[in-house]
Design a protein around this motif. Structure first.
Motif, PDB file in Angstrom:
ATOM      1  N   ASP A   3      -4.765  42.655   0.229  1.00 39.73           N
ATOM      2  CA  ASP A   3      -4.797  41.271   0.696  1.00 39.73           C
ATOM      3  C   ASP A   3      -4.772  40.301  -0.491  1.00 39.73           C
ATOM      4  O   ASP A   3      -4.125  39.254  -0.435  1.00 39.73           O
ATOM      5  CB  ASP A   3      -6.070  41.019   1.515  1.00 39.73           C
ATOM      6  CG  ASP A   3      -5.977  41.561   2.926  1.00 39.73           C
ATOM      7  OD1 ASP A   3      -4.837  41.818   3.374  1.00 39.73           O
ATOM      8  OD2 ASP A   3      -7.018  41.675   3.551  1.00 39.73           O
ATOM      9  N   ALA A   4      -5.483  40.676  -1.530  1.00 38.03           N
ATOM     10  CA  ALA A   4      -5.527  39.825  -2.716  1.00 38.03           C
ATOM     11  C   ALA A   4      -4.150  39.760  -3.354  1.00 38.03           C
ATOM     12  O   ALA A   4      -3.695  38.695  -3.810  1.00 38.03           O
ATOM     13  CB  ALA A   4      -6.556  40.355  -3.702  1.00 38.03           C
ATOM     14  N   VAL A   5      -3.459  40.872  -3.381  1.00 37.03           N
ATOM     15  CA  VAL A   5      -2.121  40.918  -3.971  1.00 37.03           C
ATOM     16  C   VAL A   5      -1.167  40.091  -3.116  1.00 37.03           C
ATOM     17  O   VAL A   5      -0.328  39.332  -3.625  1.00 37.03           O
ATOM     18  CB  VAL A   5      -1.634  42.394  -4.085  1.00 37.03           C
ATOM     19  CG1 VAL A   5      -0.161  42.475  -4.466  1.00 37.03           C
ATOM     20  CG2 VAL A   5      -2.465  43.146  -5.091  1.00 37.03           C
ATOM     21  N   VAL A   6      -1.307  40.214  -1.781  1.00 42.43           N
ATOM     22  CA  VAL A   6      -0.438  39.455  -0.877  1.00 42.43           C
ATOM     23  C   VAL A   6      -0.712  37.968  -1.051  1.00 42.43           C
ATOM     24  O   VAL A   6       0.210  37.150  -1.089  1.00 42.43           O
ATOM     25  CB  VAL A   6      -0.672  39.913   0.592  1.00 42.43           C
ATOM     26  CG1 VAL A   6       0.032  38.988   1.588  1.00 42.43           C
ATOM     27  CG2 VAL A   6      -0.185  41.332   0.776  1.00 42.43           C
ATOM     28  N   ARG A   7      -1.982  37.603  -1.137  1.00 42.92           N
ATOM     29  CA  ARG A   7      -2.326  36.180  -1.315  1.00 42.92           C
ATOM     30  C   ARG A   7      -1.815  35.672  -2.657  1.00 42.92           C
ATOM     31  O   ARG A   7      -1.305  34.556  -2.768  1.00 42.92           O
ATOM     32  CB  ARG A   7      -3.836  35.977  -1.232  1.00 42.92           C
ATOM     33  CG  ARG A   7      -4.313  35.911   0.196  1.00 42.92           C
ATOM     34  CD  ARG A   7      -5.767  35.641   0.277  1.00 42.92           C
ATOM     35  NE  ARG A   7      -6.404  36.923  -0.054  1.00 42.92           N
ATOM     36  CZ  ARG A   7      -7.674  37.109  -0.286  1.00 42.92           C
ATOM     37  NH1 ARG A   7      -8.494  36.099  -0.243  1.00 42.92           N
ATOM     38  NH2 ARG A   7      -8.164  38.280  -0.561  1.00 42.92           N
TER      39      ARG A   7
END
Length: 129
Positions: A3-7
């Motif tokens: 999720d952090a990478v996507v954000r």
């Protein structure tokens, strides 16, 4: 973590879109400024040409007026020269006449007989009386 990478990816894509929009706006501004610079250069050249033509026209008019004034001065000089020559001729004529009169008076004064002097002063018709 994903999720952090996507954000982070979404944030970076958003920043790229913003940067791309800013780049597009800067290119549009650059084109606008270039067109404006070309217009200013064109106006500057036209103004420079106009001023140069006006200055040349003024120089031409000044030269023409100078020639006209020099012609007038020459004509005035010539007229004054002619007047002076005529006056000199008149004075020469008067001087010649006065010299002749003085010679006659000198001859008359040398006459011993005062009556002859009076007759000479009276003129040639005085003997008829």
């Amino acid at each position: 973590m994903q999720d952090a990478v996507v954000r982070e990816t979404a944030a970076l894509e958003s920043e790229l879109l913003i940067l791309e929009e800013q780049r597009r706006q800067l290119l549009a501004s650059k084109q606008c400024l270039e067109q404006h610079r070309q217009q200013v250069d064109s106006t500057h050249e036209l103004t420079k040409k106009t001023i140069k033509e006006k200055i040349q026209a003024i120089h031409h008019n000044i030269d023409a007026k100078e020639c006209e004034l020099l012609d007038q001065i020459h004509k005035i000089e010539q007229a004054k020269q002619n007047q002076l020559e005529e006056q000199a001729e008149d004075l020469q004529t008067i001087q010649t006449a006065l010299s002749s009169c003085i010679d006659v008076l000198d001859d008359t004064l040398e006459i011993a007989d005062p009556y002859a002097f009076l007759e000479a002063a009276a003129g040639p018709n005085s003997q008829d009386r």
